[in-house]
Design an enzyme around this catalytic site. Structure first.
Site, PDB file in Angstrom:
ATOM      1  N   LYS A  80       0.840  -1.196   0.000  1.00 25.07           N
ATOM      2  CA  LYS A  80       0.000   0.000   0.000  1.00 25.07           C
ATOM      3  C   LYS A  80       0.879   1.251   0.000  1.00 25.07           C
ATOM      4  O   LYS A  80       1.888   1.316   0.710  1.00 25.07           O
ATOM      5  CB  LYS A  80      -0.906  -0.020   1.234  1.00 25.07           C
ATOM      6  CG  LYS A  80      -1.913   1.125   1.302  1.00 25.07           C
ATOM      7  CD  LYS A  80      -2.795   0.949   2.531  1.00 25.07           C
ATOM      8  CE  LYS A  80      -3.810   2.076   2.683  1.00 25.07           C
ATOM      9  NZ  LYS A  80      -4.677   1.878   3.864  1.00 25.07           N
ATOM     10  N   SER A 155      -9.293   2.457   3.071  1.00 21.46           N
ATOM     11  CA  SER A 155      -8.342   3.108   2.190  1.00 21.46           C
ATOM     12  C   SER A 155      -7.383   2.145   1.500  1.00 21.46           C
ATOM     13  O   SER A 155      -6.502   2.561   0.758  1.00 21.46           O
ATOM     14  CB  SER A 155      -7.533   4.129   2.999  1.00 21.46           C
ATOM     15  OG  SER A 155      -6.761   3.485   4.002  1.00 21.46           O
ATOM     16  N   SER A 179      -9.775  -0.043   7.203  1.00 19.86           N
ATOM     17  CA  SER A 179      -9.196   0.172   5.875  1.00 19.86           C
ATOM     18  C   SER A 179      -8.695  -1.068   5.162  1.00 19.86           C
ATOM     19  O   SER A 179      -8.422  -1.012   3.969  1.00 19.86           O
ATOM     20  CB  SER A 179      -8.057   1.196   5.954  1.00 19.86           C
ATOM     21  OG  SER A 179      -8.570   2.479   6.194  1.00 19.86           O
TER      22      SER A 179
END
Length: 463
Positions: A80, A155, A179
């Site tokens: 990420k 996210s 997330s």
């Protein structure tokens, strides 16, 4: 086992095994996944950066090694884009860092590399991880592979889509309020948010902060357990990582689980409640079910205060000096924290303690708590925030995450699994929550329902 499709359909565990046996080279695995990325990422926008040449060089080094370097030897993995990777651009989803290339790996990345993983690229995230839709001024929106008109969730949406679409078998994520769990639910993949500190974060400025955690997304439980096994372990610079008490005694007999659609306080849509009820009916075949919930009164206000304070502390200076370059979501988050007093913060910590103790009391009666992994189903990418559920307005843009952020408050490990679904149904996942330090028991239970109930990933029909 040489076609791109067959290689990209392998789990990380199966891929590592094939490479170790010489049935497949690491270079072949990397090239197959790069080809899948080239084919699908222009439509889905899962990646901010793809390090094709770096991945090829690392694959050649793996193939030249006399023996496997670790459990993930030669396996392509995505990180990420909130987490530092040496030599690979790390933007944090912000134009402020579009040219930022770290010189050192974050510890979780370093441990993945030591286990033999090949970092193939960085996955998309909202700016600094704040946002319901996985988009920013650099890239996105990251589109849901089951319906590209819909969001992948935030996210860690880029990581969820990369795994679901076969662009990587395993991806790293981070989870503050849901997330990894929300994108996993939206994209029909599995995720783990471990006990905070299980994967150390030695650079974290607030050493005792347990709201945020590294995690992983994959297509099955075995891959999540493998990823956690190579990244877990204490680090002297992370005080949380040195105090985890393992409690991984095997479960005796039939598991006892408490189920709750909303923890008594979270806004959850009617459609999600219906799907969750169906999932609980299936779970009753493998476990003894109790309808119960910890006392979570005040949890929404508690998390909102703590989250806002952390964000204002971390990013307040950017608001003062670079406001015009920040997204509206980030500005709202920082401004919310700037209004809080020390008394507000300490009151939230007091209430958080009471909620934690209520969870511990619940775990004295049951082995696991089960809840939905999202309060709503994916919505169109053009809608930036969830402002209402079933026509009822939400007080803040993060209230739709209450069903996941309540668990973040208390530091429990959470496994998310997709439930069975009809041909035309959108993906939906459940949270399986265990006491802190009980990841092995969590994985064992997850494997059982994966096998016995079919709560497992089903590939999307890719565009």
């Amino acid at each position: 086992m040489t076609s791109v499709r067959s290689i990209c359909d392998l789990t990380a565990t199966a891929l590592a095994r094939a490479i170790a046996k010489g049935e497949l080279s690491s270079r072949e695995a990397v090239e197959a996944h790069l080809e899948r990325i080239a084919d699908q990422d222009p439509k889905l926008a899962a990646f901010v950066t793809v390090d094709a040449e770096g991945a090829r060089r690392a694959a050649d080094i793996c193939d030249a090694a006399a023996v496997p370097t670790g459990p993930l030897h030669g396996v392509p993995v995505a990180i990420k884009d909130l987490t530092d990777t040496a030599g690979i651009a790390t933007t944090y989803g912000s134009v402020l860092f579009r040219n930022h290339v770290p010189t050192e790996d974050d510890l979780v990345v370093a441990r993945l590399r030591r286990a033999g993983a090949i970092i193939i690229g960085k996955t998309n995230t909202p700016e600094f991880g704040f946002g319901a839709v996985c988009t920013n001024k650099l890239r996105g929106p990251t589109r849901n592979p089951f319906d590209p008109a819909l969001t992948s969730g935030g996210s860690s949406g880029g990581s969820a889509v990369a795994v679901a679409a076969g662009m990587v078998p395993l991806a790293h994520g981070t989870d503050f309020g849901g997330s990894v769990r929300t994108p996993a639910s939206f994209c029909d993949v599995a995720s783990i948010r471990p006990t905070p500190g299980r994967i150390p974060a030695p650079r974290r400025p607030l050493g005792w902060d347990m709201l945020a955690s590294h995690g992983f997304l994959a297509r099955d439980v075995d891959d999540l357990e493998l990823a956690l096994s190579v990244c877990a372990g204490g680090d002297a610079q992370d005080p949380l990582s040195t105090g985890i008490v393992n409690d991984d005694r095997p479960l005796a007999g039939r598991s006892r689980i408490a189920v709750t659609p909303d923890f008594g306080v979270a806004p959850v849509s009617r459609d999600v409640r219906a799907r969750f009820a169906d999932a609980c009916e299936a779970l009753a075949r493998v476990a003894e079910i109790v309808s119960s919930s910890p006392d979570c009164s005040g949890a929404i206000e508690t998390f909102s205060a703590l989250r806002a304070a952390h964000i204002a502390n971390s990013y307040g200076e950017l608001l003062r000096t670079r406001r015009g370059e920040l997204t509206p979501t980030v500005i709202w988050n920082i401004e919310a924290g700037a209004k809080l007093s020390a008394e507000d913060y300490l009151h939230a910590e007091r209430r958080r303690t009471a909620i934690y103790r209520s969870f511990r009391e619940a775990f004295a009666r049951v082995d696991f708590l089960i809840a939905p992994a999202a309060s709503v189903f994916p919505w169109p990418n053009e809608i930036s925030d969830v402002t209402a559920i079933d026509g009822a307005a939400l007080e803040t843009p993060i209230d739709y995450l209450a069903v996941t952020f309540i668990v973040s408050l208390v530091g429990c490990p959470v496994l998310t699994l997709p439930v069975r679904r009809g041909e035309n149904e959108l993906p939906f996942g459940i949270q399986i929550i265990a006491p802190p330090g009980c990841e092995s028991r969590l994985f064992a239970f997850g494997r059982a329902i994966e096998k016995e109930l079919g709560f497992s990933h089903r590939r999307p029909k890719l565009p």
